[in-house]
Design a protein around this motif. Structure first.
Motif, short mmCIF file in Angstrom:
data_model
loop_
_atom_site.label_atom_id
_atom_site.label_comp_id
_atom_site.label_asym_id
_atom_site.label_seq_id
_atom_site.Cartn_x
_atom_site.Cartn_y
_atom_site.Cartn_z
N GLN A 1 -6.14 8.33 1.95
CA GLN A 1 -7.15 7.55 1.45
C GLN A 1 -5.81 6.33 2.40
O GLN A 1 -5.25 6.02 2.96
N LEU A 2 -7.63 5.94 3.22
CA LEU A 2 -7.51 4.63 4.18
C LEU A 2 -8.72 4.01 3.92
O LEU A 2 -9.45 4.23 3.54
N ASP A 3 -8.04 3.28 4.27
CA ASP A 3 -9.45 1.91 3.59
C ASP A 3 -9.79 0.61 5.16
O ASP A 3 -9.35 1.74 6.73
N ARG A 4 -10.30 -0.06 5.48
CA ARG A 4 -10.44 -0.43 7.04
C ARG A 4 -10.61 -1.31 7.61
O ARG A 4 -10.35 -1.80 8.77
N PHE A 5 -8.89 -1.20 7.29
CA PHE A 5 -7.89 -2.02 7.99
C PHE A 5 -7.16 -0.88 8.16
O PHE A 5 -6.08 -1.51 8.25
N GLY A 6 -6.65 -0.04 8.00
CA GLY A 6 -6.12 0.97 8.75
C GLY A 6 -4.78 0.40 6.96
O GLY A 6 -3.61 0.93 7.87
N ASN A 7 -5.30 0.90 6.14
CA ASN A 7 -4.25 0.21 5.09
C ASN A 7 -4.16 2.39 4.76
O ASN A 7 -4.90 2.47 4.36
N ILE A 8 -2.92 2.66 4.47
CA ILE A 8 -2.82 4.04 4.10
C ILE A 8 -2.32 4.35 3.03
O ILE A 8 -0.81 4.11 2.23
N ASN A 9 -2.80 5.67 1.83
CA ASN A 9 -2.12 5.33 0.69
C ASN A 9 -1.85 7.39 0.58
O ASN A 9 -2.69 7.57 1.40
N THR A 10 -0.86 7.47 0.48
CA THR A 10 -0.37 9.34 0.51
C THR A 10 0.21 9.54 -0.85
O THR A 10 1.42 10.79 -1.03
N GLN B 1 -11.34 0.55 -1.80
CA GLN B 1 -9.67 -0.16 -1.70
C GLN B 1 -8.97 1.18 -2.35
O GLN B 1 -9.45 2.29 -2.49
N ILE B 2 -8.06 1.20 -0.85
CA ILE B 2 -6.79 2.41 -1.41
C ILE B 2 -5.75 2.39 -2.55
O ILE B 2 -6.04 1.04 -3.23
N ASP B 3 -5.78 3.24 -4.03
CA ASP B 3 -4.96 3.36 -5.00
C ASP B 3 -3.90 2.83 -4.70
O ASP B 3 -2.71 2.07 -5.57
#
Lengths: 258, 284
Positions: free
Chosen positions: A103-112, A155-157
């Motif tokens: 998962q990625l949000d519009r500010f480049g924060n990453i969820n794996t 919104q990433i989890d």
């Protein structure tokens, strides 16, 4: 012009962003293909580093894992994993960290890490591995992944690794001195963060991609740059090298053992 | 002199239910044969420590031997998810699994701190990352010289570390080559260490700066050719990537998993590993 698929242009566009002078920390999957394509085309002297400790590696096929033996065989040197993370990554030696995401949000924060709540997850994903510190210690971060509604989310989890947080100067507020995500390459477009807000902004669309295609595959309201260009298609050479690399890789990985 | 043992005896005398155990090897040299012996002996209630749980902990967790897992990347590298670990976390099957999750940098630093006899590791990490909100073992310390806030995690001090290596000489000195991972740190951080090796030789004939663990750092040595399969032993056999790809199907279903474990682990012994790598050996 040679026919190609969107996935190939994604890899080619990502490869083009790398230069001979880069020291690149390579994530597995799409980033690995792009980094090795760069090495096999316009950037033969690029230094590729995998978190298993292999520095300056030049594999003949794409590794399935970050620790395949060929990475070590072809490396300039192989260092212990604590040294990898302490001296080379934390020490500030890496110019580009190349990551993918679930998962990625519009500010480049990453969820794996998880889909759903961390303590009662709907889906337990692999987790961060090296990514949390790659995201903060590399001089800049490139992200490459395919666009889809379930992965490009409002919104990433879970914040596996920090991009630009809630945007603006959020990185500096946390004491992070590196640039963070500066480039996002997908199967549909090339994006860069807005200099002020840090929100990913579309800089070029791949040939044939419409704004409707974009809206269908992205879960937030997309910002477009003032002059959105068309991403140059792959050259014949880029395609030939990429396809040969993928064919070698496929043949090597399915070799069955009786 | 480190004592050479049969695998069954080394595991039985050193690993006990309820212990914290690290089976290390960063993609390379994963001690599968030793883990399978633990599964056969049914040693349970374990705290399993490993940066990348990989297939080896997917199997131990799926067999219900783990109370807790400490890890930093719970995927099947390049393939996808670890489906038995996932089933334990999501559905408590076959038992509930406590997890303590870190980043690679944190665990690598924590092993190093353990080997160095320090109580904690300090590093620049977890900046903006969510793990520090869900793992109470991720804390912050302030540098007394610069005032910088740094991350701190407890040192890893396993009751037992288990690794696989290429060679031991007759005295029991052990040589590790290739991707050396965190194995040296894991052995030196642990109270006891078991090492399985591909080969026993008269002399290591090693270059002076290579990774060698002197015999007196190791409690039990076991000669298990092929003992890392489907992981690999640099210079002996390559990673069995096809087996890693296959595991995704085997582990996807509880019954298929159970059947596979019966055939390949419970009803097998360590001698099976040599034949599992015999075909791969031609490729190195």
């Amino acid at each position: 012009m040679t026919q190609y698929i969107a996935d190939e242009l994604m890899t080619v566009a990502a490869a083009r962003a790398l230069s001979n002078n880069d020291v690149c920390f390579v994530g597995i999957g799409a980033p690995s293909a792009a980094c090795n394509l760069a090495r096999l085309t316009h950037a033969p002297d690029i230094t590729l580093i995998y978190e298993s400790g292999t520095i300056g590696t030049a594999p003949e096929v794409l590794p399935l894992s970050i620790g395949d033996g060929e990475l070590c065989d072809t490396a300039v040197t192989t260092v212990p994993v604590p040294e990898m993370f302490r001296y080379w990554l934390q020490g500030g030696r890496i110019t580009v960290g190349f990551l993918g995401a679930a998962q990625l949000d519009r500010f480049g924060n990453i969820n794996t890490t998880v889909v759903g709540d961390y303590h009662a997850p709907k889906v337990r994903l692999p987790g961060g591995g090296g990514a949390p510190e790659i995201a903060s210690s590399c001089q800049q971060i490139f992200i490459t992944m395919k666009q889809a509604r379930r992965s490009f989310v409002r919104q990433i989890d879970f914040f596996t690794s920090f991009g630009h947080g809630r945007g603006g100067p959020h990185r500096q507020e946390l004491g992070i001195t590196t640039a963070g995500p500066t480039l996002l390459i997908t199967d549909k477009a090339v994006w860069r963060p807005d200099p002020e807000t840090k929100e990913f902004t579309v800089m070029s669309l791949h040939p044939g991609v419409t704004q409707a295609d974009m809206a269908d595959t992205v879960g937030w309201d997309i910002r477009y740059g003032a002059d959105v260009e068309e991403t140059p298609p792959p050259t014949t050479e880029e395609l030939e090298v990429l396809r040969a690399l993928k064919a070698r890789t496929a043949a090597a990985h399915v070799k069955e053992v009786a | 002199m480190a004592k050479f043992h049969a695998l069954q005896d080394a595991v039985r005398t050193i690993i006990r239910p309820g212990m914290s155990v690290a089976f290390e090897g960063f993609t390379h040299l994963i001690p599968h044969a030793a883990a399978h012996e633990v599964i056969r002996q049914g040693i349970d209630d374990l705290t399993l420590i490993r940066m990348t749980p990989d297939l080896v902990y997917d199997q131990m967790i799926g067999m219900g031997l783990a109370r807790k897992a400490v890890f930093s990347y719970a995927g099947n590298p390049g393939v996808g998810l670890l489906r038995r670990l996932r089933d334990a976390v999501e559905n408590d099957w076959p038992r509930a699994l406590e997890i303590e999750e870190h980043s690679h940098a944190a665990m690598a630093n924590a092993y190093e701190a353990g080997a160095a006899g320090l109580p904690m590791a300090v590093f620049r990490g977890y900046l903006g990352a969510g793990l520090k909100d869900v793992n109470p073992n991720i804390r912050s310390v302030t540098c007394p010289f610069t005032g910088e806030a740094l991350s701190a995690v407890p040192a890893i001090r396993p009751d037992v570390s288990v690794i696989h290596a290429q060679k031991a000489d007759r005295r029991g000195n052990v040589l590790i080559e290739g991707i050396v991972g965190v194995q040296k740190e894991a052995v030196l951080a642990a109270k006891s260490a078991i090492v399985t090796v591909e080969e026993v030789v008269e002399q290591l004939d090693a270059h002076t700066n290579v990774c060698v663990l002197p015999y007196w750092t190791i409690d039990a040595l076991v000669h298990v050719p092929g003992g890392a399969h489907p992981s690999y032993a640099h210079g002996y056999y390559p990673r069995d990537n096809a087996a890693y790809l296959n595991w995704d199907k085997i582990a996807a279903d509880r019954d298929t998993f159970g059947k596979w474990m019966h055939e390949n682990v419970l009803n097998a012994d360590a001698s099976a590993f040599a034949s599992r790598v015999s075909q791969l050996k031609g490729e190195t």
